[in-house]
Design a protein around this motif. Structure first.
Motif, short mmCIF file in Angstrom:
data_model
loop_
_atom_site.label_atom_id
_atom_site.label_comp_id
_atom_site.label_asym_id
_atom_site.label_seq_id
_atom_site.Cartn_x
_atom_site.Cartn_y
_atom_site.Cartn_z
N SER A 123 0.83 -1.21 0.00
CA SER A 123 0.00 0.00 0.00
C SER A 123 0.87 1.26 0.00
CB SER A 123 -0.94 0.00 1.20
OG SER A 123 -0.23 -0.01 2.42
N THR A 124 2.04 1.18 0.64
CA THR A 124 2.97 2.31 0.60
C THR A 124 3.47 2.54 -0.83
OG1 THR A 124 3.72 1.52 2.77
CG2 THR A 124 4.98 3.31 1.77
N GLN A 126 1.92 1.64 -3.60
CA GLN A 126 0.81 2.14 -4.42
C GLN A 126 0.58 3.63 -4.21
OE1 GLN A 126 -2.06 -0.77 -2.94
NE2 GLN A 126 -2.19 -1.71 -4.98
N SER A 127 0.81 4.11 -3.00
CA SER A 127 0.59 5.53 -2.72
C SER A 127 1.68 6.42 -3.29
CB SER A 127 0.48 5.75 -1.20
OG SER A 127 1.74 5.58 -0.56
N ARG A 391 -4.19 4.94 7.11
CA ARG A 391 -4.82 6.21 6.75
C ARG A 391 -3.95 7.40 7.15
NH1 ARG A 391 -10.88 7.15 8.70
NH2 ARG A 391 -11.12 5.45 7.19
N TRP A 393 -0.77 7.57 7.12
CA TRP A 393 0.24 7.73 6.08
C TRP A 393 -0.35 8.39 4.83
CZ3 TRP A 393 5.06 7.88 4.27
CH2 TRP A 393 5.27 7.69 2.90
N ARG A 394 -1.48 7.88 4.38
CA ARG A 394 -2.05 8.37 3.13
C ARG A 394 -2.51 9.83 3.24
NH1 ARG A 394 -4.66 3.43 3.65
NH2 ARG A 394 -6.60 4.49 4.24
N ASP A 395 -3.17 10.15 4.34
CA ASP A 395 -3.80 11.47 4.45
C ASP A 395 -2.86 12.56 4.96
OD1 ASP A 395 -6.05 10.18 3.62
OD2 ASP A 395 -7.06 10.18 5.57
N ARG A 398 2.29 11.08 4.09
CA ARG A 398 2.79 11.06 2.71
C ARG A 398 2.94 12.45 2.11
NH1 ARG A 398 0.02 11.62 -1.74
NH2 ARG A 398 0.88 10.92 -3.75
#
Length: 420
Positions: A123-124, A126-127, A391, A393-395, A398
């Protein structure tokens, strides 16, 4: 040989449970039983389905499963995984996004060698893929590496990181997740002294044990409490006859998995009970939330004995990184020599593996780095996994990391070839 026999006994138990699951599933699906519907048969088939899948995944390396990525042009671009450097204990791989313009950000994601494959960071990856030219370390399962390839300890790991950074050149941005944080810091310090032109532009350390004693956790308490003799006696075995690494001393993945599950036994037991009920009711699917998580979680890999033991002794017990006393290939590295690499620290407030303060200790060791090149972020309410893949990390994290990279990009510089 007794250690080899123990390894084969664990594999036999795993294989037997996989067979029992497959057998139960096949019996429950026998056509004649359909004439007399029985809920017990449905339950048995569901148990068999979940059991067979779970025990089979324990020895399977997960696939990246990243086939395409949507880029700024609004189109889906195919993604291929290519090996840039191949080594016995790990490769440097590149996610080649076909047909898109070259990205200014070149990122090396250093995956942990702590029981799971690099795909734990799927997932890391992919982001980061849509906005960067991405590389990652792909560490190999020690059971598949012949004894003839020699040892692999934390010094070898550090030198692998050195070679990977040299291959990608000084315009690369390194992100180390958890376990490799202290060794990536040491690798950068090694380059600062030996080949300063090969240092990366930036280094982001996420939730790593730079100074495990800064904020003790159960993990660090265990490292301080256990003796090396006891650890070697109870954790180390020799690979059995089934694999190419037969005879190699390892910390087996199956043994690690037992430890992982025992830490949250009630949670895992409930998760599998619920999945069996969903399977019995026809609500489970091949790619549902349970299977997506446990296909990765159960896929553990053996670590070489020397890597595991040297990590416990030198990083946790002796605190060689924390004391700036780490030696690589006979050379004592000085973290204070790093003076031209911007460093960002990321920690999670609720991290119970590398608690806040452990990774932040790196900034105090970077005595030669001006404050203008140092940054840190503590993510509120975030646990260990959340700061690199959840979340949080993504929101939140990152975007901060990418901004930090953009602000500290070093232009120019050809990559340095490394010996193969």
């Amino acid at each position: 040989m007794r250690f080899m026999a123990t390894y084969d006994l664990m594999e036999t138990m795993r294989n037997t449970n996989q067979w029992l699951g497959a057998t139960a599933q096949a019996i429950a699906a026998y056509p004649a039983f359909a004439m007399v519907p029985n809920p017990a048969l449905q339950w048995m088939g569901a148990w068999g389905e979940v059991t067979e899948r779970s025990f089979a995944r324990m020895v399977a390396k997960p696939d990246w499963g990243i086939h395409s990525v949507t880029c700024a042009d609004g189109r889906d671009h195919l993604v291929t995984v290519e090996k840039v450097i191949e080594r016995p204990f790990g490769d440097l791989i590149h996610f080649n996004v076909q047909g898109r313009e070259e990205k200014a950000r070149k990122i090396l994601l250093v995956a942990p060698m702590s029981g799971h494959y690099a795909t734990l960071l799927r997932s890391t990856v992919q982001s980061l893929l849509p906005d960067s030219d991405l590389y990652i370390t792909d560490w190999h399962n020690a059971r598949d590496i012949p004894v003839s390839e020699g040892k692999f300890d934390i010094e070898d790991y550090t030198l692998y990181c050195v070679d990977f950074m040299k291959e990608l050149g000084p315009d690369v941005h390194v992100i180390a997740v958890c376990q490799p944080a202290p060794l990536v810091l040491a690798a950068t310090a090694y380059l600062a002294e030996m080949e300063p032109d090969a240092q990366p532009s930036t280094m982001t350390l996420i939730g790593g044990p730079i100074d495990p004693d800064a904020t003790p956790t159960e993990v660090t308490d265990f490292g301080n409490r256990v003796t090396m003799g006891h650890l070697e006696e109870t954790a180390i075995q020799r690979v059995g006859f089934k694999y190419a690494g037969v005879g190699r001393r390892v910390y087996p993945g199956l043994l690690q998995l037992t430890s992982f599950i025992s830490m949250n036994l009630d949670t895992h037991a409930q998760a599998f009970q619920d999945q069996i009920m969903r399977a019995a009711q026809g609500q489970a699917s091949d790619n549902d939330r349970h299977n997506r998580f446990y296909d990765e979680y159960l896929a553990t890999m053996d670590m070489t004995a020397e890597f595991y033991l040297s990590t416990v002794e030198r990083i946790f017990k002796d605190g060689e990184i924390a004391r700036n006393e780490f030696v690589v290939d006979g050379h004592k590295v000085d973290i204070g020599k790093v003076s031209d690499v911007a460093v960002m620290i990321v920690e999670g407030e609720k991290d119970d593996i590398s608690a806040p303060g452990q990774c932040l200790a790196a900034l105090d060791l970077l005595t030669g780095l001006p404050d203008s090149k140092k940054a840190n972020h503590l993510e509120p309410k975030a646990g260990h996994y959340g700061i690199f893949a959840g979340r949080a990390w993504r929101d939140n994290i990152r975007p901060l990391v990418l901004d930090f990279i953009d602000q500290n990009t070093r232009k120019g510089g050809a990559k340095l070839k490394v010996a193969t």
